[in-house]
Design a protein around this motif. Structure first.
Motif, short mmCIF file in Angstrom:
data_model
loop_
_atom_site.label_atom_id
_atom_site.label_comp_id
_atom_site.label_asym_id
_atom_site.label_seq_id
_atom_site.Cartn_x
_atom_site.Cartn_y
_atom_site.Cartn_z
N LEU A 182 38.36 40.57 39.79
CA LEU A 182 39.24 39.86 40.73
C LEU A 182 40.36 39.15 40.00
O LEU A 182 41.49 39.09 40.48
N GLU A 183 40.06 38.64 38.81
CA GLU A 183 41.09 37.97 38.00
C GLU A 183 42.14 38.97 37.56
O GLU A 183 43.35 38.71 37.63
N SER A 184 41.70 40.14 37.11
CA SER A 184 42.61 41.19 36.69
C SER A 184 43.50 41.63 37.85
O SER A 184 44.72 41.79 37.70
N ARG A 233 36.62 46.35 33.88
CA ARG A 233 35.83 45.27 34.52
C ARG A 233 34.85 45.85 35.55
O ARG A 233 33.70 45.44 35.64
N GLU A 255 47.49 43.61 32.00
CA GLU A 255 46.55 44.11 33.00
C GLU A 255 47.11 45.34 33.69
O GLU A 255 48.31 45.44 33.95
N ASP A 269 41.01 42.21 47.58
CA ASP A 269 39.80 41.49 47.16
C ASP A 269 38.56 42.10 47.82
O ASP A 269 37.51 42.27 47.17
N SER A 306 34.00 38.75 38.80
CA SER A 306 34.97 37.66 38.60
C SER A 306 36.14 38.13 37.74
O SER A 306 37.31 37.81 38.04
N LYS A 307 35.86 38.88 36.66
CA LYS A 307 36.94 39.38 35.81
C LYS A 307 37.78 40.44 36.53
O LYS A 307 38.99 40.53 36.34
N SER A 310 44.29 39.89 40.52
CA SER A 310 45.19 38.79 40.87
C SER A 310 46.41 38.76 39.96
O SER A 310 47.54 38.55 40.42
N VAL A 311 46.19 38.98 38.67
CA VAL A 311 47.29 39.00 37.70
C VAL A 311 48.27 40.11 38.04
O VAL A 311 49.49 39.92 38.03
#
Length: 319
Positions: free
Chosen positions: A210-212, A200, A192, A308, A207-208, A214-215
């Motif tokens: 935010l996931e990216s 994204r 990432e 976020d 959602s993707k 977070s990683v």
């Protein structure tokens, strides 16, 4: 050797050369015990205590302080300056930052070759670095392949070395490498980054995104660095929209001029252009600058909460 002679300050966004400088110091002290502290996670008092305490088992110590630009309070600066002045002969202290300067006072804790700023590579240097890497490994690679790599990998030699080392495990040696091969493997295997996050965002996938994010934050990626990468992406999107308006969005030469060579990159910006117009791009750039300022100010809101919120607003800015 003691005091400031044992203290080093390595600055700037060029992570690879900066890491090389750290590694060269480690080679001088092969038996050293190495401790790494992140400003913001460990208090300056704790870091100072570690500097001042002797190791019972190690012959020498290397103490690395990352995110050193966050040290801004007068009492914290004075505490660390005192530590530098009283460093033992067996202790080496290294301040690291992606910025080009530290706070006044702290920035004077190393001089001459002990204080270096590692700037981003020029475009010519990046091309030569990639070409030389693959030649050493016995691969034939052309300008289109290099362009694809530079589009998909962050602008520092640490990231380039990591991703190119992965690429040579998959690419064919018995025939010239094609840009589509580069894109296939980098897109499939890369970690990432601000670029994957932009993909994204371009597709409006909250959602993707935010996931990216977070990683990256969990991997100690600096929020300011992520914002810098997204700033570059949105500026490039502005250039793409200008081409779109002039009817040149399918002109290979014009696309390459703004840094869009690979089909994957072009698909991302085409998707983004369906969600963001020129006004929205300007709004995103202003929003990115606003959150960069917020992250650098002494606010109580946690970094991940701010980021976020930023991603949510960026996604909402699109249509």
């Amino acid at each position: 050797m003691s005091g400031a002679a044992n203290s080093y300050i390595f600055l700037g966004p060029e992570l690879g050369k900066k890491q090389d400088a750290v590694d060269s110091i480690k080679k001088k002290f092969p038996a050293a015990e190495t401790s790494v502290f992140y400003v913001g996670e460990t208090s300056i008092t704790e870091i100072a205590d570690s500097i001042q305490n002797h190791s019972l088992f190690a012959e020498s110590r290397i103490i690395i302080i990352k995110n050193a630009e966050l040290i801004k309070k007068k009492d914290e600066i004075e505490l660390l300056v005192s530590c530098v002045k009283n460093l033992e002969n067996d202790t080496v202290l290294i301040f690291l930052s992606d910025e080009n300067r530290l706070s006044a006072g702290l920035d004077d804790c190393a001089h001459g070759a002990n204080r270096q700023v590692f700037y981003e590579l020029f475009e010519r240097d990046k091309n030569e670095w990639v070409m030389s890497f693959f030649r050493r490994e016995g691969f034939s690679i052309d300008k289109d392949c290099i362009a694809a790599i530079l589009e998909l990998v962050e602008n520092n030699t640490e990231a380039l070395r990591r991703e190119c080392s992965r690429l040579i495990l998959f690419l064919p040696k018995d025939k010239p490498v094609k840009a589509c091969d580069i894109e296939k493997w980098l897109s499939h295997n890369r970690e990432e980054s601000a670029f994957t996050l932009f993909t994204r965002i371009a597709n409006g996938d909250l959602s993707k995104a935010l996931e990216s994010l977070s990683v990256m934050l969990a991997a100690k990626e600096k929020a300011q660095k992520i914002l810098a990468g997204l700033t570059s992406c949105f500026r490039k999107l502005g250039d793409y929209l200008t081409l779109l308006e002039s009817g040149n969005a399918n002109n290979n030469f014009e696309l390459k001029k703004i840094g869009l060579s690979s089909p994957k990159a072009r698909d991302d910006y085409a998707a983004a252009s369906r969600r963001y117009n020129i006004d929205a791009v300007e709004a995103c750039l202003a929003l990115t600058a606003e959150y960069d300022t917020l992250l650098r100010s002494p606010v109580n809101v946690m970094e991940n909460v701010l980021m976020d919120r930023y991603i949510l607003k960026i996604i909402k800015t699109g249509s």
